[in-house]
Structure formats: C-alpha cells, structure tokens
Design an enzyme around this catalytic site. Structure first.
Site, PDB file in Angstrom:
ATOM      1  N   ASP A  65      -1.291  -0.774   5.981  1.00  0.00           N
ATOM      2  CA  ASP A  65      -1.517  -0.171   7.301  1.00  0.00           C
ATOM      3  C   ASP A  65      -2.972  -0.209   7.729  1.00  0.00           C
ATOM      4  O   ASP A  65      -3.309   0.256   8.815  1.00  0.00           O
ATOM      5  CB  ASP A  65      -1.020   1.281   7.311  1.00  0.00           C
ATOM      6  CG  ASP A  65      -1.881   2.186   6.435  1.00  0.00           C
ATOM      7  OD1 ASP A  65      -2.161   1.792   5.271  1.00  0.00           O
ATOM      8  OD2 ASP A  65      -2.264   3.282   6.885  1.00  0.00           O
ATOM      9  N   ASP A 101       0.869  -1.162   0.000  1.00  0.00           N
ATOM     10  CA  ASP A 101       0.000   0.000   0.000  1.00  0.00           C
ATOM     11  C   ASP A 101       0.917   1.227   0.000  1.00  0.00           C
ATOM     12  O   ASP A 101       2.107   1.117   0.314  1.00  0.00           O
ATOM     13  CB  ASP A 101      -0.886  -0.013   1.240  1.00  0.00           C
ATOM     14  CG  ASP A 101      -1.747   1.229   1.350  1.00  0.00           C
ATOM     15  OD1 ASP A 101      -2.370   1.597   0.338  1.00  0.00           O
ATOM     16  OD2 ASP A 101      -1.780   1.841   2.440  1.00  0.00           O
ATOM     17  N   ASP A 128      -0.176   5.071   0.926  1.00  0.00           N
ATOM     18  CA  ASP A 128      -0.447   6.003   2.023  1.00  0.00           C
ATOM     19  C   ASP A 128      -0.323   5.286   3.360  1.00  0.00           C
ATOM     20  O   ASP A 128      -1.009   4.302   3.614  1.00  0.00           O
ATOM     21  CB  ASP A 128      -1.854   6.590   1.894  1.00  0.00           C
ATOM     22  CG  ASP A 128      -2.035   7.394   0.623  1.00  0.00           C
ATOM     23  OD1 ASP A 128      -1.046   7.975   0.156  1.00  0.00           O
ATOM     24  OD2 ASP A 128      -3.159   7.431   0.084  1.00  0.00           O
TER      25      ASP A 128
END
Length: 382
Positions: free
Chosen positions: A325, A104, A106
């Site tokens: 995250d 991922d 961000d």
C-alpha cells in the site's frame, strides 16, 4: 488526438529492465519522505556470499524497473512524460504470471488489529492455486513468532517461516556481517527487535527497559555510555524519550565503527484503523539529525530483505509479485528487486497520490484491495 483545439499526444514506450552488476558496492536506502528516495554507499556484507544484493535504483531509474511480462499492465505516458499505472482488470493473468506473492501487512492484510475484508478468501484461493505466500512488514515492534500469533488471532493460517519482519531483518543483517561477539547492540525500539537479536545470539541493551529513564540535566552533568556498543538499531518505539536519543547519539558518534541501523523509515503507521500515526521514520529521523549520519536501512525498500527471501526460498525474482500500500517502500522494494508490483488503495496511498504529477514511483498496476484478486476465481469457474 485533437480535443477542443488542444493537441494531446499519447506515446507508447518500451522499457528495458535495468540490470546492475552485483559486483558494485551495495547500497542501503537512507530515510525517505513521501516519494523522495536518497541513497548512500556502504560496505560489502561479507557474510552474504550466497546472496546477490543489488544496488537500489534511484527514483529517476524507478520507472525503468517496470517489469514488462504482464501484457495487461502497461504504462501510458502523458504529454508531460509522467507514467500512469493502470487499474488491474485481469487478475487471472497477473496470478498466472507469478509463482510467489509477497504481501505487506499493515494496510494490506490488516489495519491496526482489524482484518481487511476478503483477505482470508484471497489467501486461500492463492494457496489452492499453488502459489507461495510471504508476508513482509516494516513494523519492528514484534518478532516473527509474535506476528505468527497476530495472524492466528485474526483467523489466518500463516507459519512463522512465511513471515519476515524488519526486526528479523536487523538481526539477520548483523549475523550476515559476522557482528563481533564481544560487541553489543543498543536498541531504540520494542521487544520485537530484542527477541530477534536474542534468537540470533547477539547481545543487546536498551529497548523498553530504558523507557522510563530520565536524564538529570544539572549543571556539569556528563552522561556515560557503553563503549562496547558496536551497533545502534532503531525501530518504531512508542516509549521514545530523551534518554534513548542521547544514549544512541553517544554510541554512534563516539564509539569507533558503531553502525547506525534502521529497521525502516516509514513516515506513518497504522496503530489503529481510525487514523495514521507517526511511524518509525520519526525515531530514525531524530537520531539522524543528532548524529548527522545516514542509517543503513534493512527493511523495505532496501534490497537486503528481498535478496534474503530469494535465497531462503529459492525464488526467482521475476516470478514474484510484490503487493503493498506504500509507493516509497512496498512498490520501490518490488521494483528494486526486479519483481512485478501491485499497489492496493486500502492503506496509506490514495489514488490522488498515485496519479499526482509529483509522484515518480509507478506500480505495474493498482487495485482497491487484495480481495479484488478473487475475480480470477470467478473467471476460472465460469
């Protein structure tokens, strides 16, 4: 185990992977909040004959999707039956077990426009070990080409072919179902979606051009809309307004067969590294509320993007490690695809959230940030 008069029982369980036949109707995730994931059936993607898209596992099934090939990342089960993910202690073994790492962006690679510490060294190490790297983001504001420029501005050597944004996923999905050439897409979102639709040869209206439009709510006012809109694609939109909401609502409710497609339903996003900001789920939720319809979600955790990646790169899903995250997008995305999963605490999810009794989505392991993988390099050089 006897502690202070209380009997604490620890149980080790063996979990079998769930294999779901691709012949079943496909599913797309509906909007989710935190760790609650709802699902719905949708039509078969006729243009995806080469892709084996699986139905998503429900939240109840999510722990069963745990990949068991990693001896260092086994779930322990407390007395209440809640699985607890272990802290990653053997980075070398994890790296050896995967040929491809999907990251991922961000909260994993950067926050806002700030690179997270240790990222360049970690990516360089993995490439030197012969690992394939793929970067997947639910942020639809940019196209793959635009994201390529962002990686470059941060000093990262990443090719456009290694980047998969949800803006691209929306265009790829429409192309895969042979979206009629005489139909248009109404865009609630930013230029990333428009650029990917243009690249795919799909006509569109809306987007940033409608950002300054207002509705004259005088008595008797009737708002017209284009009857040729065959899909509404909704992504993160910093210029969302009532005009866009009403136009999208009219298209979905009144145009026969009009698709309602969401790039993602993320609750928050990282516009800056100072705080969290309302994400694409806010825009999707507004139109979901006005149309009373669930969107087809093409971004994480939908399996569409995972199946596309596996087909595009000829990747075996069992040899992929998904690093993210967020529990309800990144980790669920990896689990639904049958991949190994690693949660990093450098973004949205906190350790408290991960270990909460209310959380049912557990990664194979967790660590602080991806630079923790550099410990494998130290082991190799020792």
């Amino acid at each position: 185990m006897q502690t202070g008069g209380l009997c604490m029982q620890r149980v080790r369980i063996t979990l079998q992977p769930v294999v779901i036949s691709a012949a079943k109707p496909f599913t797309a995730t509906a909007c989710q909040s935190d760790n609650l994931v709802s699902q719905r059936r949708f039509f078969r993607c006729g243009g995806l004959s080469s892709l084996q898209i699986r139905p998503l596992a429900s939240v109840a099934e999510a722990p069963l999707r745990r990949h068991r090939s990693m001896s260092t990342v086994r779930a322990s089960v407390e007395e209440n039956g809640t699985p607890v993910s272990p802290f990653l202690t053997d980075a070398a073994k994890l790296i050896d077990s995967a040929k491809t790492f999907i990251f991922d962006c961000d909260g994993v690679i950067w926050k806002g426009d700030k690179l997270i510490d240790g990222v360049p060294e970690t990516l360089d190490m993995l490439r030197s070990m012969g690992k394939k790297l793929v970067f997947v983001t639910n942020n639809s504001t940019k196209s793959r080409k635009q994201y390529g420029k962002k990686f470059e501005s941060l000093g990262l050597d990443v090719t456009e072919e290694e980047i998969f944004a949800s803006s691209f996923a929306a265009a790829a999905y429409l192309k895969s179902i042979n979206f009629p050439s005489d139909k248009k897409v109404y865009v609630v979102g930013e230029t990333g979606i428009q650029l990917e639709l243009k690249q795919a040869g799909i006509s569109y209206i809306g987007g940033p051009e409608d950002g300054d439009k207002k509705i004259d709510l005088a008595p008797g006012h009737f708002m017209e809309h284009d009857q040729d809109v065959g899909a509404v694609v909704v992504g993160f939109d910093r210029n969302i307004n009532y005009y866009k909401l009403q136009y999208a609502t009219l298209c979905v409710r009144e145009n026969p067969g009009c698709l309602f497609i969401a790039t993602n339903c993320d609750a928050v996003t990282h516009l800056t590294d100072a705080q969290e900001w309302a994400g694409g789920g806010a825009m999707v939720g507004a139109i979901k509320g006005s149309t009373k319809k669930e969107p087809l979600v093409v971004g994480k955790p939908s399996t569409f993007m995972m199946d596309y990646l596996a087909s595009e790169f000829q990747i075996s899903k069992s040899e992929i490690c998904m690093v993210g995250d967020r529990l309800d997008t990144d980790i669920l995305f990896g689990q639904n695809g049958g991949c190994k999963t690693l949660l990093v605490l450098s973004g949205v999810t906190t350790l408290e959230t991960l270990q909460s009794p209310d959380n049912s989505i557990q990664p194979d392991a967790y660590t602080n940030q991806i630079s923790d993988l550099l410990s494998a390099k130290k082991v190799a050089s020792a």
